[in-house]
Motif scaffolding. Structure first.
Motif, short mmCIF file in Angstrom:
data_model
loop_
_atom_site.label_atom_id
_atom_site.label_comp_id
_atom_site.label_asym_id
_atom_site.label_seq_id
_atom_site.Cartn_x
_atom_site.Cartn_y
_atom_site.Cartn_z
N ALA A 127 0.86 -1.19 0.00
CA ALA A 127 0.00 0.00 0.00
C ALA A 127 0.89 1.24 0.00
CB ALA A 127 -0.94 0.00 1.20
N ARG A 128 1.50 1.51 -1.14
CA ARG A 128 2.31 2.73 -1.31
C ARG A 128 1.53 3.69 -2.19
NH1 ARG A 128 7.48 2.09 0.48
NH2 ARG A 128 8.16 -0.06 0.87
N PHE A 129 1.23 4.86 -1.65
CA PHE A 129 0.36 5.78 -2.38
C PHE A 129 0.73 7.22 -2.01
CE2 PHE A 129 -1.69 4.03 1.39
CZ PHE A 129 -1.86 5.17 2.16
N LEU A 130 0.28 8.13 -2.85
CA LEU A 130 0.41 9.56 -2.58
C LEU A 130 -0.86 10.01 -1.86
CD1 LEU A 130 1.81 12.34 -2.95
CD2 LEU A 130 0.59 12.52 -5.13
N LEU A 131 -0.72 10.50 -0.65
CA LEU A 131 -1.87 10.92 0.15
C LEU A 131 -2.17 12.39 -0.10
CD1 LEU A 131 -3.99 10.22 2.29
CD2 LEU A 131 -2.31 10.83 4.05
N VAL A 132 -3.38 12.66 -0.55
CA VAL A 132 -3.84 14.03 -0.81
C VAL A 132 -5.09 14.26 0.03
CG1 VAL A 132 -4.61 15.69 -2.54
CG2 VAL A 132 -2.93 13.94 -3.15
N GLY A 133 -5.11 15.32 0.78
CA GLY A 133 -6.26 15.61 1.64
C GLY A 133 -6.69 17.05 1.54
N THR A 134 -7.97 17.28 1.73
CA THR A 134 -8.51 18.64 1.80
C THR A 134 -9.33 18.76 3.07
OG1 THR A 134 -10.42 17.96 0.46
CG2 THR A 134 -8.58 18.99 -0.69
N MET A 135 -9.44 19.98 3.58
CA MET A 135 -10.14 20.19 4.83
C MET A 135 -10.51 21.65 4.99
SD MET A 135 -6.97 20.08 7.55
CE MET A 135 -7.67 21.26 8.68
N ASN A 136 -11.46 21.90 5.88
CA ASN A 136 -11.82 23.25 6.29
C ASN A 136 -11.22 23.47 7.68
OD1 ASN A 136 -12.94 25.68 7.01
ND2 ASN A 136 -15.06 25.05 6.77
N PRO A 137 -10.23 24.35 7.82
CA PRO A 137 -9.56 24.49 9.12
C PRO A 137 -10.49 24.89 10.24
CG PRO A 137 -8.31 25.58 7.38
CD PRO A 137 -9.63 25.20 6.79
#
Length: 589
Positions: free
Chosen positions: A69-79
């Protein structure tokens, strides 16, 4: 996310088979997580393990599987909805803040392009095809040039000094800044890293890594980063003789810092503002709520600021200039502390994921099983499913037949987020003997606790003759700190008006979001010198979990807060005991 037992094969063939999840599907690709700050803790643990080892280990439902499980982690959020766990934040190499443009021409262009895309997606794509081709070619050229980019020792030392000055933990920040600086140099067509590349890389890689107070004023990260960058630049000796073999600085010089550019600190117009809070245009000290009320209490505006615990106001009762931007510092008599855990005792039903009150949820601790309500949600409860089949007589020595009607789903208990509504007594009696300073510190501590538990918060204050909703229910706890800093005190005590306003607010929020349960926290000494008896308003809050924080002090106590708690069927606790232990309290709703 990690996969589960293949139910169809288990029922049809009677074999245990693994059904891969998202981590297996994301191998050698990208895993995008929206609202990454709201992930439950057990999913965060899974992501951390997979990111550290590059493999996922699944042990569930009698299945034991390991897979890459090698992947590029991309996340979005509202601070405004809370920060993710620091361990997860550190796994994100670079962070970009996205905000709406403040220029009218840019906003108009965004709308213009959106309308053009809706009118003809193919024509819109063809319009920018040449630009995308040129951008792709530039990216490929930069990737090929990365191995030949030189990172001089002096610039590597600068990276270390910046990270030390900014106060980040661990070494991952240094490595990320170095790699990002090399990539930026290749992107700009340079064969060596410069101070400008390090400055730009630090703005992308460092701000989210600093351990910070969750209620820091807006812009704190950017200000401290600029200080760290300037400090690292000034530490260099401009008279050093740059030798190419040792990798000295180039023509730009270590002290130039690149100067402010388009990638600099975000404009202050994009930061959260404190508009809407009490300000100089609000009621002044000469009004009916000035503290010279009929109850004979002394006016807090005429006393010393330290005596009334409200040193955020000038002599005319208005906030001091610049005080609202002080945020947490403006309300801290002492350092905010970890308060006792205030929770709703009864379990909720499918509320919002959080960290406060117990609730039945799709994830969490398994406490039982039940017949599915329609389609099976999540993993089945295998022991209960087998018991149902045995009870029906389907399992014998020579046959293993489990019918869909035998399926039982697991019942999980996790934690939910609540609506934490503060009702704060701001009357003249609360302003005496520095009591309001202690109250502000206590409310600040509770606000931080609500922030960490991902609650929505609201605040109502009452003084003089009326109650005021100074903070409508919101996820922005930062705004709550600013409103608390500019809180006015003095006048009579309309306790019933505060409770009536709380009942109205809770009723509106229940219609807006029935899944979020309210927790009422009343901060008062129990005195009611204006308006009707609070016990007459208490039925409007029937069924609401409540806690009364008793602020009464001194050798002689009337016990009025306890009477209020009895009318509200709420728990009561002294203000000075708020920081003692973490025993959950709170009546069942």
């Amino acid at each position: 996310m990690v996969g589960t037992l293949d139910i169809q094969r288990a029922l049809a063939d009677g074999v245990k088979a693994y059904e891969p999840g998202l981590l297996a599907a994301a191998h050698r690709g990208a895993l995008y997580v929206d609202e990454v700050n709201l992930l439950p803790d057990h999913l965060v643990d899974l992501l951390l393990d997979a990111a550290a080892m590059g493999r996922a280990h699944v042990e569930r439902d009698g299945v034991s599987v390991k897979h890459a499980a090698r992947f590029l982690l991309v996340g979005t959020m509202n601070p405004e909805e809370g920060e993710p766990r620091p361990q997860l934040v550190d796994r994100f190499g670079l962070v970009v803040t996205v905000s709406a443009p403040r220029d009218a021409k840019l906003r108009a262009e965004v709308v213009r392009r959106r309308l053009a895309y809706e009118a003809g997606p193919d024509a819109f794509a063809a319009r920018f095809a040449a630009d995308e081709t040129a951008l792709a070619a530039r990216i490929l050229a930069a990737r090929e040039a990365v191995p030949s980019v030189l990172l001089p020792d002096t610039e590597l030392d600068r990276i270390a000094r910046v990270c030390l000055a900014y106060g980040v933990d661990g070494m991952r920040a240094d490595i990320v800044v170095a790699r990002c600086a090399v990539a930026l140099a290749a992107w700009h067509g340079r064969d060596r890293v410069t101070a400008d590349d390090i400055r730009d890389a630090a703005r992308l890689a460092l701000p989210h890594r600093r351990r910070k107070d969750p209620l820091d004023p807006p812009g704190t990260d950017e200000e401290r980063l600029e200080e760290a960058l300037d400090q690292a630049g000034m530490d260099d000796d401009p008279d050093d003789d740059p030798q190419p073999p040792s990798g000295g600085p180039d023509d730009n010089g270590p002290d130039s810092g690149g100067g402010p550019d388009s990638n600099g600190t975000p404009d202050s117009s994009n930061r959260p503002q404190s508009s809407g809070g009490p300000n100089s245009s609000g009621p002044d000290s000469s009004g009916p709520d000035s503290g010279n009320g009929p109850d004979g209490s002394s006016s807090p505006d005429s006393s010393n600021a330290s005596e009334r615990g409200d040193d955020s106001r000038s002599s005319d009762g208005t906030p001091k200039e610049g005080q609202a931007s002080g945020g947490a510092a403006a309300v801290q008599a002492g350092a905010a502390y970890r308060p006792r855990a205030l929770r709703i005792a009864a379990r909720g039903e499918g509320g919002h994921a959080g960290r406060r009150s117990p609730a039945f949820a799709r994830r969490g601790r398994v406490v039982g099983s039940r017949i599915p309500r329609g389609k099976l949600a999540g993993a089945p409860h295998l022991p209960a499913t087998l018991r149902a089949a045995i009870h029906r007589g389907a399992l014998t020595a020579g046959a293993q037949v489990v019918q869909p009607r035998d399926l039982r789903e697991a019942v999980h208990v996790g934690r939910e987020a609540n609506l934490v509504l503060f009702v704060v007594d701001a009357s003249g009696s609360m302003a005496a003997r520095k009591r309001m300073t202690v109250v502000k510190t206590a409310v600040l501590s509770l606000l931080r606790d609500a922030y960490q538990r991902r609650d929505r918060v609201g605040m109502i204050t009452f003084r003089g003759r009326t109650a005021e909703q100074v903070l409508p229910p919101t996820s922005s706890h930062e705004v709550g700190v600013l409103r608390l800093a500019s809180l006015r005190t003095g006048g009579r005590t309309p306790l019933a008006a505060g409770l009536r306003a709380a009942a109205a607010t809770i009723a509106i929020e229940r219609r807006r979001d029935p899944r979020r349960r309210p927790l009422l926290i009343v901060v008062t000494d129990g005195r009611a010198t204006s308006g009707p008896d609070p016990a007459l308003v208490a039925p409007a809050l029937a069924g609401v979990a409540a806690v009364v924080v008793d602020c009464e002090s001194g050798p002689i106590r009337l016990g009025l807060a306890r009477r209020l708690a009895a009318a509200l069927e709420a728990d009561v606790m002294p203000l000075d005991a708020l920081a003692a232990g973490n025993t959950p309290i709170g009546k069942a709703a």
